[in-house]
Each structure stands twice: as structure tokens, then as C-alpha cells.
Design an enzyme around this catalytic site. Structure first.
Site, PDB file in Angstrom:
ATOM      1  N   SER A 222     -28.765   4.230  28.346  1.00  0.00           N
ATOM      2  CA  SER A 222     -27.259   4.298  29.553  1.00  0.00           C
ATOM      3  C   SER A 222     -26.366   3.743  28.586  1.00  0.00           C
ATOM      4  O   SER A 222     -26.635   2.913  27.655  1.00  0.00           O
ATOM      5  CB  SER A 222     -27.085   3.594  29.965  1.00  0.00           C
ATOM      6  OG  SER A 222     -27.297   2.077  30.215  1.00  0.00           O
ATOM      7  N   ASP A 223     -24.573   4.073  28.652  1.00  0.00           N
ATOM      8  CA  ASP A 223     -23.587   3.058  28.293  1.00  0.00           C
ATOM      9  C   ASP A 223     -24.397   1.826  28.896  1.00  0.00           C
ATOM     10  O   ASP A 223     -24.661   2.042  30.371  1.00  0.00           O
ATOM     11  CB  ASP A 223     -22.565   3.967  28.573  1.00  0.00           C
ATOM     12  CG  ASP A 223     -21.573   3.762  27.572  1.00  0.00           C
ATOM     13  OD1 ASP A 223     -21.742   2.247  27.229  1.00  0.00           O
ATOM     14  OD2 ASP A 223     -20.113   4.583  27.581  1.00  0.00           O
ATOM     15  N   TRP A 224     -23.160   1.585  28.469  1.00  0.00           N
ATOM     16  CA  TRP A 224     -23.919  -0.286  29.238  1.00  0.00           C
ATOM     17  C   TRP A 224     -23.264  -0.470  30.399  1.00  0.00           C
ATOM     18  O   TRP A 224     -21.736  -0.001  30.635  1.00  0.00           O
ATOM     19  CB  TRP A 224     -22.835  -1.673  28.106  1.00  0.00           C
ATOM     20  CG  TRP A 224     -23.043  -1.924  27.105  1.00  0.00           C
ATOM     21  CD1 TRP A 224     -23.851  -3.826  26.502  1.00  0.00           C
ATOM     22  CD2 TRP A 224     -24.468  -1.365  26.421  1.00  0.00           C
ATOM     23  NE1 TRP A 224     -25.369  -3.614  25.571  1.00  0.00           N
ATOM     24  CE2 TRP A 224     -25.665  -1.978  25.447  1.00  0.00           C
ATOM     25  CE3 TRP A 224     -24.658   0.504  25.951  1.00  0.00           C
ATOM     26  CZ2 TRP A 224     -25.777  -1.848  24.148  1.00  0.00           C
ATOM     27  CZ3 TRP A 224     -25.659   0.497  24.982  1.00  0.00           C
ATOM     28  CH2 TRP A 224     -26.993  -0.342  23.980  1.00  0.00           C
TER      29      TRP A 224
END
Length: 814
Positions: A222-224
Site C-alpha cells: 500500500s501507499d503509506w
């Protein structure tokens, strides 16, 4: 590592231990597991350099040119070398995974993160990104293709739902990611956005085509903070939720597996992929050999070469290259000449150990030959800069820099250290920390109204020599991590200072839950009178043998977290260029921006160079181009409009939470060709220091369906010096039964030759370039019949046209 070995390792773990591995252990690390010999893996932001785990200005990094500059090189060999440099930096910093490349597209010139993406065209983006991936991973460091998918603007980026056709999705936006998987990328990052009503961290596209049709065997990360729910994302093909240790997967995922809402087999697949990644980067069992650090001199040479390779010469009225032996005085004008933007704003930022400005580079080249004078001209109104050692000192020791302290609720000091910058994004917080304080002795070099500011959330205070000039509470008004943790909003005030009389600045912010800890203190001297500053620049230009004026964008314009609202450089910079060009028609203008800007004076200057955000060796590479040591090797990776009003695709703002890609297949030069309008500069445009004649083109008159197409182009260098040409091949399908672009890039190759010599290059066109996506389950199809082959120097400058016929009948849809 074989799948059966991985299966055996997975079998040693309990469900709880499996779940623990799938959420980050920290912001930048994954969890270790002694039972299977797994150590932590370290991640780092990466497109412009490898920062490492902390935002610490003392921990410096090599700074590459921006992605838009690298896209402008059209040079996969160079990109592979730069990938190796990123791998070397990762090894030096103990990093296993570099969060690069960004494979989103320049869909609109208003995209705020334009500088971090390669191009408007999927084929150029695909080849450029694949080359960087190979360069990184051949040294045992993982690359990450991001942000999957249709994450092409910043407005409402955490929640925007992109709506686009199946054909646009597959033919345009997924294409660079498919190439990344074909290149063997080890991670793919799911973005914050949604597509078609489903957030990307839970999207079926992670299953197919990513892991299905494409056969991706790596980790979908995932993106953060992009994972917001447990079951939907866990049941999808996402493998790793970052950051940690707290997150939606931590406890909820374990319950979801135990009650059967998430199958154990799905959990095992995620863990197996994570272990495969660990094996690839040497984090599982005995570590493998990794690339040693690149010597500093070699780093500088490579980055200097990259600056020249990406610099695009779009106009040259027999002005460049400049002859140093014919110059006595050179005027270097513009604030950006002495303080250029070397990188874009946001999470990709790094701290270079050194930076060569355009003024530095020109002075170094002309030392002992010509006098170089600098006049900054009117201020382009940049945001005030953070406190730095050149102007400030630690009030306790007198050493250059600032004093950073953490205080408890009663104001007692818990920690103190000297730092080099007033921009502290991750100050260390001891137990009981309540307030972050930054103080400094400021030595004003100018009398007048100085601008001061404090950035952050919560209660902000600022005092000057004990007098409070700011005391207010700034509530957090966004969830965007790039704003909260990297670019918090500034509150500014003014105070009168006297030249040479040091003042004691003390700024503080109180820490509150959910507001991060980023604290920024800025100061700027009073701006010079614009009219007198302009007059000084004009006088310098009038008395010089050569004039180089550098203009560009500011941090207000191009940064992660927000899109642009216009393409203007501002009236003051436009007036500067026009005024000096009027008194010196052989003026060389250099544009320092990450993406397209309006250049209303473009036909008034003698030469025009687009230098992008050029990284730490900006000045050396630019001087090489200006004085003919190197050719300007760049070709435009995106079309530049004369004005924003002319641009065919400009929408970045969602309506009702949705952003409609109504233009479909037609972005960039495709949209310009479709509209019939002419831009200022076409995609693919760029001049060198020689000229070329396209003398012969050979292409097969007929090919079988799914057969590659090879176009042979013979050129002759008709100029007086050696050079490089980028030969571009476009396809067209007039009379197609399906909607098509007017023409689209299908392949390219580079040619090099000495003066007067011929060379022949082969441009390989893969079968995928002739395919179109058939919606509703039809998949990829190739339409039989005639295709136009267009060979040219840009999307708008054909040199030759021919035809090939694709044989065979198209099978009926299933």
C-alpha cells in the site's frame, strides 16, 4: 528461492505470526521473524534519491534530476546506470526497497506531481521506468512501481474516485505497469485513489491483470496509510500494509482470518510473496552480495552527464553553444541562477551534500577567461526559506545552525541538539515531550521588514528578542500525510530588523495527537524594489557579451499534495526575460521547472533551454551544454502549451468525489492532434548542435498479426559536429473500426554520427503497439488491415510516412 521452500517456511508460522508480518513494524521497516530466518526489510522514498529512514539534513543523499528530466533523456542505457546509482545509495544507507519509479502519466500540465513522473506517453514511460527498475534490481535492491493506477493528479488524492473507460485504463494507464512487471519489478504500490468506485488497495485489478494475466510474483504494497479497512483490502490481492505498527490490518486481519472472512490460503500467499521479496534482497537466511558504494567522483560525473542528457533545447537562433574564447563579460540573471529548484516538493525530498547552482557552474567554466556578473532581478515571490547555517547560529554555542529542543509540559528541557536547518520534520521526541522548540541567532544582512514564519499544527509561537510576534493555534485540517508530515502550512509575520544587529529567534509548536511533529521555522529579508532590481538586471545585460537568464517555478507551484491552478511563471519573471531580451537579442533563457510553464516571450530570446529540476549537479551539466562540452540531449517527454487556455486536457478537480477521464485515449500530443491545434512545443521535440537529414526509411509492406515490426531509418549528420538524434516511429490507423488516436508512439531509437556521416538505426515496434483492448471480456485484439507508419523528430514533425498491412483475420470475441 523455490516455491516449495517458501511453502515450508510459511508452514512454520502461526496465523498470528503471519498476520504480524503483513503490517509494517515501523514507518519504514517490515517485521522480522526469527523462526524462518527473516530480518527486517528497510524501505525508503526514492525517485530523486534514497533518503533512508529519517528526515535528517545531516544524513545526506545523492540527488538525481527529476523524473521529468530523466524522461526527457529518451535514454534507457543512462536510466539503467542511474538505477545502479540508486541501488548503490540504498546499500550505503542500509535500504532494501526503493520506492521508485513513479509510472503515472502527465495527463494534464496542471498535475502537481508532474516532476515525479516521466512522460505523457505510456510507451516512453514504460521503457524509461523498466530501464530504471532493471538498473536498481540487478544489484539486489528492490524497485517499486507506483502508484497503481490512474493516480495522475493531487487534488483530493486520498479519496478521489477516477472514472475512465476500459480501453483507456488498459491501453494508457496500465501499460507502464505491465512493462514494469515484464521487467521483473519486485513490488507494486497501490495508490490512495479509487478507480470505478473501489479504492486501489482493495481493487480487483491487483488480482487481475497484475497477479493474473501479467504473472506478477512480487509484493503489492500500500501507499503509506492508504489501507483504511481490513477485510476488503485483505480479501483483495494487497500483500503488505504500510506503515506500522498500528494499522487496520494489525488486529482486525487476525480476527478476519480466524472467523473465516479472509481465507487462510490468501494469507499464506501474501506471506509467501513477502518471503520471496526478502530472499531477493538478502533479508532471508544468509545475505547475498550487493553493489558497493559508487565513488563520489563517479557519482558527480554520472549526474552531470544526466543533466546535459535531459536538457531540452527548444529554440536556437544560432546562439548556442557559446564560445568561451569570445566572451569578456557574461551576465547571469535571475534568482534561480543562484538559488535554483533542484527537486520537487513532497515525500521524495532528499538532502544533498553539495549542490552546483547554474551560477556556480558558469563561473567555474569561465574562471580565468571571462568576468561573470550576477543580478537576481525582481523576486519571483518564493516562500521564505527555512533557517540555515549561512544566516543563523546556535544561540548556546555560536556554531552555524539552530538549536533544537524538546520540552515537557512545564517547559523543562528534555533534549537539546544543534541542527543545520529550521525545517525539522522528524525531531526526536523523548518521553514526556510536549513542545518542539527551534531557536537561533539571526544575523540580518539587510535593514527592513523581515518575514518570519512557523509551520506546523497545534499551538505555534514565535518571539524576536523576547518580543512575541506570533501566538496562535493552527488546527489540523487535512489527512494528507504529505501535508501533515512534510509540508505543513506556514503562518507568517513581519518584524523590522537592522542590518548587522543579531536577534534571538525562538519558535515553538505544541505537540497534539494526530498532528505529526514537523516543525518549520523560516525567515526572509525584505524584497528589493522590483523596478530597481529589473533595472539592475537590464544594465548588466546591456554591458555583457552573453546573457543567460534563469527563471522557474517556486515551491508554491509544484509539490506533492496539490495541483497547479495555472502555468504562469509570474509577471515579474516574464518581465525580466522580456526586458533583457529587448536589449540583448542573443539572450539565452533557461527554464527551471518540473513541468510545462507558459513562456509568452519564447520567440523573443535567442535560445531557450528547458532544464527541469536538474538535481545536485545542475550547474555543471548546464554549463557543459551552454559552452558546447555536451550536446543538449533531451527531447520533450510531454507537450508544452503556449497557454493553459490552449491545453486540451486540464481537469484535476473531482466533482462529487469523482474525476472523469472524459478524454479517454487522448492525452498529451494525442489530444493536441485530435483538436487540430498547435502547441508551443510538441512531444518529442528537441534540438541538438547539429542537423540531420532523413535519407531512407525501410519498413515491411506486410506483417502477420502479432509479428513485430522493424523500421530501418538511415540518417546523415549534415552539421559541423557530432550529435545524437532520437528517431521516433508513430502508428496511425485511418478508417479503423474502433476509436484510435490520430497517431501514437510505437517505438524509438537513437542515432549518433560524426559530421557528414551516415548511420542506420532499427526501431523495433512490438506487437502490443498495434493492439487495442476490447471491452466486456474481449481482451487484447489486433485489427487486420493497413496501418500508417510515421517517422519523425516529434509527434508534430513527420519526416516520412509509409504503410504496412497487418494480415490475418481477427478472431471473434469470446
Amino acid at each position: 528461492m523455490r516455491d516449495d521452500v517458501l511453502d515450508a517456511l510459511v508452514g512454520k508460522l502461526s496465523t498470528a505470526r503471519k498476520v504480524r508480518l503483513l503490517t509494517g513494524a515501523t514507518t519504514w521497516r517490515t517485521a522480522a521473524e526469527e523462526a524462518v530466518g527473516l530480518r527486517e526489510m528497510v524501505f525508503s522514498d526514492g525517485p530523486a534519491g534514497v533518503r533512508g529512514e529519517s528526515w535528517d539534513e545531516r544524513d545526506t543523499s545523492v540527488l538525481l534530476p527529476s523524473a521529468s528530466a530523466l524522461g526527457a533523456t529518451w535514454d534507457e542505457r543512462l536510466l539503467r546506470e542511474l538505477g545502479g546509482l540508486l541501488a548503490s545509495e540504498a546499500v550505503r544507507k542500509g535500504v532494501d526497497v526503493v520506492l521508485a519509479p513513479t509510472l503515472n502519466l502527465h495527463r494534464t500540465p496542471l498535475g502537481g506531481r508532474h516532476f515525479e513522473c516521466y512522460a505523457e506517453d505510456p510507451e516512453l514511460t514504460a521503457r524509461t521506468g523498466a530501464a530504471l527498475i532493471r538498473g536498481i534490481q540487478e544489484h539486489g535492491v528492490a524497485a517499486t512501481a507506483k502508484h497503481f493506477v490512474a493516480n495522475d493528479s493531487e487534488t483530493d488524492r486520498l479519496h478521489v474516485d477516477v472514472r475512465l473507460s476500459e480501453r483507456a485504463l488498459h491501453e494508457v494507464y496500465l501499460a507502464p505497469f505491465a512493462a514494469a512487471v515484464e521487467a521483473g519489478v519486485w513490488l507494486v504500490m497501490a495508490g490512495y485513489n479509487g478507480v470505478g468506485g473501489t479504492t486501489m488497495t482493495a481493487h480487483p485489478l491487483l488480482s487481475d491483470p497484475l497477479k493474473g494475466a501479467w504473472g506478477f510474483d512480487g509484493v503489492a504494497v500500500s501507499d503509506w496509510a492508504a489501507v483504511r479497512t481490513a477485510r476488503e483490502t485483505a480479501r483483495a490481492a494487497l500483500d503488505l500494509a504500510m506503515p506500522g505498527p498500528r494499522g487496520p490490518w494489525a488486529a482486525e486481519l487476525l480476527r478476519a482470518v480466524e472467523d473465516g472472512r479472509v481465507p487462510e490460503a490468501a494469507l499464506d500467499d501474501k506471506v509467501r510473496r513477502l518471503l520471496r521479496l526478502a530472499d531477493r534482497v538478502g533479508a532471508l537466511g544468509e545475505p547475498g552480495r550487493r553493489r558497493p558504494a559508487t565513488p563520489p567522483a563517479a557519482v558527480r560525473r554520472l549526474l552531470r552527464r544526466a543533466v546535459a542528457a535531459g536538457t531540452v533545447l527548444v529554440r536556437n537562433e544560432d546562439v548556442l553553444p557559446l564560445d568561451p574564447n569570445a566572451l569578456a563579460t557574461v551576465a547571469v540573471l535571475g534568482a534561480h541562477a543562484a538559488a535554483p529548484r533542484l527537486q520537487g516538493g513532497g515525500s521524495a525530498g532528499v538532502f544533498p551534500a553539495r549542490a552546483v547552482t547554474p551560477l556556480d557552474g558558469i563561473r567555474a567554466h569561465l574562471r580565468g577567461r571571462a568576468r561573470v556578473i550576477h543580478a537576481p532581478g525582481p523576486s519571483p515571490d518564493p516562500p521564505p526559506a527555512p533557517l540555515d547555517p549561512g544566516r543563523c547560529a546556535d544561540p548556546r554555542t555560536g556554531e552555524p545552525g539552530v538549536l533544537l529542543r524538546c520540552l515537557d509540559a512545564e517547559g523543562r528541557e528534555l533534549s537539546a541538539e544543534r541542527r543545520l536547518s529550521g525545517r525539522q520534520l522528524e525531531p526526536g521526541l523523548p518521553a514526556g515531550a510536549h513542545t518542539v522548540e527551534i531557536s537561533a541567532l539571526l544575523r540580518p544582512e539587510t535593514t527592513g521588514a523581515w518575514t518570519f514564519g512557523v509551520g506546523g499544527f497545534g499551538r505555534l509561537t514565535l518571539s524576536v528578542d523576547g518580543r512575541t510576534v506570533l501566538d496562535e493555534v493552527r488546527p489540523r485540517d487535512t489527512d494528507d500525510p504529505a501535508v501533515v508530515h512534510v509540508t505543513p502550512p506556514l503562518r507568517t509575520v513581519r518584524a523590522h530588523l537592522a542590518e548587522g544587529r543579531a536577534v534571538h529567534l525562538v519558535a515553538s509548536r505544541e505537540l497534539a495527537p494526530g498532528t505529526g511533529r514537523a516543525t518549520v521555522v523560516v525567515a526572509a529579508p525584505p524584497a528589493r524594489d522590483p523596478e530597481s532590481a529589473l533595472a539592475e538586471a537590464v544594465a548588466a545585460a546591456r554591458g555583457a557579451d552573453a546573457v543567460i537568464v534563469v527563471v522557474g517555478t517556486t515551491e508554491h507551484d509544484e509539490t506533492e499534495g496539490r495541483d497547479r491552478t495555472d502555468l504562469s511563471l509570474g509577471r515579474r519573471q516574464d518581465d525580466l526575460v522580456r526586458a533583457v531580451a529587448a536589449v540583448h537579442p542573443r539572450t539565452v533563457a533557461v527554464v527551471n521547472s518540473g513541468g510545462p510553464v507558459e513562456l509568452p516571450w519564447r520567440d523573443e530570446v535567442g535560445a531557450l533551454l528547458l532544464a527541469w529540476f536538474p538535481g545536485q549537479e545542475a550547474g555543471g551539466g548546464l554549463a557543459d551544454v551552454l559552452f558546447g562540452r555536451a550536446e543538449p540531449g533531451g527531447r520533450l517527454p510531454t507537450t508544452w502549451a503556449a497557454s493553459l487556455a490552449d491545453a486540451p486536457v486540464t481537469s484535476t478537480r473531482p466533482v462529487g468525489g469523482r474525476l472523469d477521464y472524459a478524454e479517454g485515449l487522448h492525452i498529451g500530443y494525442r489530444a493536441w492532434l485530435r483538436s487540430g491545434n498547435r502547441p508551443a512545443y510538441w512531444f518529442g521535440h528537441g534540438l541538438g548542435y547539429t542537423t540531420w537529414a532523413y535519407e531512407r526509411v525501410e519498413a515491411p509492406g506486410r506483417i502477420a498479426r502479432d509479428e513485430p515490426l522493424t523500421v530501418r531509418v538511415t540518417l546523415r549528420n549534415t552539421g559541423r559536429r557530432a550529435g545524437r538524434e532520437v528517431v521516433q516511429v508513430y502508428l496511425a490507423r485511418p478508417g479503423s473500426a474502433v476509436e484510435r488516436p490520430v497517431r501514437w508512439l510505437a517505438g524509438y531509437a537513437t542515432a549518433s554520427a560524426a559530421p557528414g556521416r551516415r548511420t542506420t538505426v532499427e526501431v523495433a515496434v512490438a506487437p502490443r503497439a498495434l493492439r487495442h483492448w476490447c471491452p466486456g471480456g474481449g481482451g487484447w485484439r489486433t485489427e487486420p488491415g493497413p496501418y500508417r507508419i510515421v517517422v519523425g523528430r516529434s509527434a508534430g514533425a513527420p519526416e516520412w510516412e509509409g504503410e504496412t498491412v497487418v494480415g490475418g483475420s481477427e478472431p471473434p470475441p469470446p
